[in-house]
Write a protein that holds these residues in place. Structure first.
Motif, PDB file in Angstrom:
ATOM      1  N   VAL A 165       0.802  -1.121  -0.255  1.00  0.00           N
ATOM      2  CA  VAL A 165       0.929   0.341  -0.197  1.00  0.00           C
ATOM      3  C   VAL A 165       1.125   1.795   0.113  1.00  0.00           C
ATOM      4  O   VAL A 165       1.708   1.078   0.594  1.00  0.00           O
ATOM      5  CB  VAL A 165      -0.657  -0.307   1.183  1.00  0.00           C
ATOM      6  N   SER A 166       0.606   2.440  -0.382  1.00  0.00           N
ATOM      7  CA  SER A 166       1.119   3.474  -1.383  1.00  0.00           C
ATOM      8  C   SER A 166       0.670   4.232   0.536  1.00  0.00           C
ATOM      9  O   SER A 166       0.422   4.054   1.058  1.00  0.00           O
ATOM     10  CB  SER A 166       0.974   4.435  -2.200  1.00  0.00           C
ATOM     11  N   PRO A 167       2.638   4.923   1.020  1.00  0.00           N
ATOM     12  CA  PRO A 167       1.830   5.977   1.877  1.00  0.00           C
ATOM     13  C   PRO A 167       0.477   7.286   2.126  1.00  0.00           C
ATOM     14  O   PRO A 167       0.397   6.826   3.714  1.00  0.00           O
ATOM     15  CB  PRO A 167       3.278   6.979   1.761  1.00  0.00           C
ATOM     16  N   GLU A 168       0.902   6.869   1.421  1.00  0.00           N
ATOM     17  CA  GLU A 168      -1.534   7.306   1.792  1.00  0.00           C
ATOM     18  C   GLU A 168      -2.117   7.139   2.130  1.00  0.00           C
ATOM     19  O   GLU A 168      -3.375   6.751   2.875  1.00  0.00           O
ATOM     20  CB  GLU A 168      -2.092   8.273   0.268  1.00  0.00           C
ATOM     21  N   ALA A 169      -2.019   5.630   1.630  1.00  0.00           N
ATOM     22  CA  ALA A 169      -3.588   4.436   2.114  1.00  0.00           C
ATOM     23  C   ALA A 169      -4.342   4.919   1.613  1.00  0.00           C
ATOM     24  O   ALA A 169      -5.398   5.340   3.018  1.00  0.00           O
ATOM     25  CB  ALA A 169      -2.848   3.930   3.987  1.00  0.00           C
ATOM     26  N   PRO A 170      -4.896   5.351   0.671  1.00  0.00           N
ATOM     27  CA  PRO A 170      -6.860   5.559   0.292  1.00  0.00           C
ATOM     28  C   PRO A 170      -6.970   4.556   0.320  1.00  0.00           C
ATOM     29  O   PRO A 170      -7.177   3.146  -0.004  1.00  0.00           O
ATOM     30  CB  PRO A 170      -6.392   5.710  -0.791  1.00  0.00           C
ATOM     31  N   ILE A 256       1.825  -1.264   5.657  1.00  0.00           N
ATOM     32  CA  ILE A 256       0.523  -0.072   6.126  1.00  0.00           C
ATOM     33  C   ILE A 256       0.999   0.890   6.875  1.00  0.00           C
ATOM     34  O   ILE A 256       1.498   0.056   8.563  1.00  0.00           O
ATOM     35  CB  ILE A 256      -0.492  -0.293   6.595  1.00  0.00           C
ATOM     36  N   HIS A 257       2.114   1.896   6.815  1.00  0.00           N
ATOM     37  CA  HIS A 257       2.465   2.581   8.752  1.00  0.00           C
ATOM     38  C   HIS A 257       1.206   3.280   9.128  1.00  0.00           C
ATOM     39  O   HIS A 257       0.806   4.280   9.213  1.00  0.00           O
ATOM     40  CB  HIS A 257       3.228   4.138   7.651  1.00  0.00           C
ATOM     41  N   GLY A 258       0.995   2.356  10.213  1.00  0.00           N
ATOM     42  CA  GLY A 258      -0.142   2.801  10.802  1.00  0.00           C
ATOM     43  C   GLY A 258      -0.869   2.596  12.762  1.00  0.00           C
ATOM     44  O   GLY A 258       1.276   2.113  13.061  1.00  0.00           O
ATOM     45  N   VAL A 259      -1.060   1.606  12.803  1.00  0.00           N
ATOM     46  CA  VAL A 259      -1.128   2.339  14.586  1.00  0.00           C
ATOM     47  C   VAL A 259      -0.395   0.605  14.812  1.00  0.00           C
ATOM     48  O   VAL A 259       0.293   1.016  15.718  1.00  0.00           O
ATOM     49  CB  VAL A 259      -2.404   1.750  15.654  1.00  0.00           C
ATOM     50  N   GLY A 260      -0.633  -0.526  14.538  1.00  0.00           N
ATOM     51  CA  GLY A 260      -0.095  -1.160  14.070  1.00  0.00           C
ATOM     52  C   GLY A 260       1.448  -1.807  14.068  1.00  0.00           C
ATOM     53  O   GLY A 260       2.188  -1.909  14.651  1.00  0.00           O
ATOM     54  N   TYR A 261       1.795  -0.950  12.458  1.00  0.00           N
ATOM     55  CA  TYR A 261       3.067  -0.189  12.465  1.00  0.00           C
ATOM     56  C   TYR A 261       3.868   0.127  13.917  1.00  0.00           C
ATOM     57  O   TYR A 261       5.089  -0.381  13.884  1.00  0.00           O
ATOM     58  CB  TYR A 261       3.000   0.070  10.961  1.00  0.00           C
ATOM     59  N   GLN A 262       2.991   0.899  14.566  1.00  0.00           N
ATOM     60  CA  GLN A 262       4.098   1.933  15.305  1.00  0.00           C
ATOM     61  C   GLN A 262       3.906   1.013  16.292  1.00  0.00           C
ATOM     62  O   GLN A 262       5.512   0.862  17.270  1.00  0.00           O
ATOM     63  CB  GLN A 262       3.602   3.148  15.099  1.00  0.00           C
ATOM     64  N   LEU A 263       2.803   0.551  17.432  1.00  0.00           N
ATOM     65  CA  LEU A 263       2.434  -0.470  18.612  1.00  0.00           C
ATOM     66  C   LEU A 263       3.882  -1.300  17.965  1.00  0.00           C
ATOM     67  O   LEU A 263       4.949  -1.561  19.012  1.00  0.00           O
ATOM     68  CB  LEU A 263       1.910  -1.102  18.542  1.00  0.00           C
TER      69      LEU A 263
END
Length: 307
Positions: A165-170, A256-263
């Motif tokens: 997924v691209s950084p914008e994650a549409p 996907i650089h989301g919550v799971g990635y940051q955790l």
């Protein structure tokens, strides 16, 4: 209704404090965060002492928690070990995860409830058997296997989607990751809806509605489905927070650089501020979702009234 909402909001306060305290204690016993900050080479005592003082790790644990909670009410979730405020990490991580969760919840509602209703209305028939077998297979297969398989087939071999997924994650790129994230929950929603519909189908109020000569679609939508959705809504409401916090595997697979990635990054690097900050928001999501579910009960079942 107003008094009930106020009472529930007041009840959420000790639950929030207890949950954040438990999380804070568990995260702080994971290991030495200074060792994780220094990397493979151990910090010299002077540097370690300076870092502990800078991040407030030299204080007793109870004092660290009180300081964290005091800062929390001012919107300060602390600073990550890389010097970036945790709120900035949240600003970049939560939007992709929220969009991913919305896609997953839509799959649960549309596909899961639809399959469950049709299977419950045709209990014991081939469609019912097929739904039960299909959902059992989905539940049995781990999420990372489903994600890697779809990524390989749809992204690498057939080229229907982007493997990452691209950084914008549409939303357009989150359809397959959302399906992967929702796969197990979708199966549970279908089975729960099927059981509830099949059970309520034999109820007296359904037989009375049929005896009155009401059209079949009205009996199903106005009488049978509304009462059957109460346990389903309970499951979906609790699943919102679980999907946001449990997206680590899905976000890792599809980059996907989301919550799971940051955790994941926070746990690996023993970054306590990041982990505690993100989990605190997830606790709030759980509490608010459960409150909304309780209020939705009265909409689905008019017999339910809140004092």
């Amino acid at each position: 209704m107003g008094r009930y909402v106020v009472r529930r909001l007041l009840q959420m306060i000790p639950v929030f404090v207890g949950a954040t305290l438990l999380i804070f204690l568990m995260v702080n016993v994971m290991g030495d965060p200074i060792a994780g900050l220094c990397g493979e080479r151990a910090c010299d005592p002077a540097t370690a002492a300076q870092l502990k003082k800078e991040f407030g790790l030299d204080k007793p644990l109870w004092q660290q928690y009180l300081t964290y909670m005091g800062n929390l009410f001012t919107g300060d979730f602390g600073t990550a070990f890389n010097g970036q405020p945790v709120t900035e990490l949240m600003a970049t991580a939560f939007p992709p995860t929220i969009r991913l969760t919305i896609v997953a919840i839509l799959f649960e509602i549309v596909i899961g409830i639809t399959l469950g209703v049709f299977a419950g209305l045709r209990r014991g028939r081939p469609l019912d058997t097929g739904v039960l077998l299909g959902t059992l297979v989905v539940i049995s297969v781990p999420v990372f296997v489903t994600g890697l398989l779809l990524q390989l087939l749809l992204g690498v071999q057939w080229g229907w989607i982007q493997p990452s997924v691209s950084p914008e994650a549409p939303f357009s790129e989150l359809i397959v990751p959302g399906l992967v994230l929702a796969s197990v929950s979708l199966a549970y929603v279908a089975r729960l809806t099927r059981t509830s519909v099949a059970e309520n189908k034999r109820s007296d109020y359904v037989r009375t509605a049929i005896a009155k000569g009401l059209p079949r679609h009205r009996v199903v939508t106005r009488h049978l489905l509304r009462n059957s959705l109460i346990p389903v809504v309970t499951f979906i409401g609790a699943d919102i927070g679980a999907l946001m916090g449990g997206a680590i595997l899905t976000e890792r697979i599809f980059n996907i650089h989301g919550v799971g990635y940051q955790l994941y990054q926070g746990i690996v690097r023993q970054n306590t501020q990041t982990v505690v900050g993100f989990v605190t928001i997830l606790v709030l999501v759980f509490l608010i979702a459960n409150l909304l579910v309780d209020l939705l009960y009265a909409v689905l079942d008019p017999r339910i009234r809140y004092a």
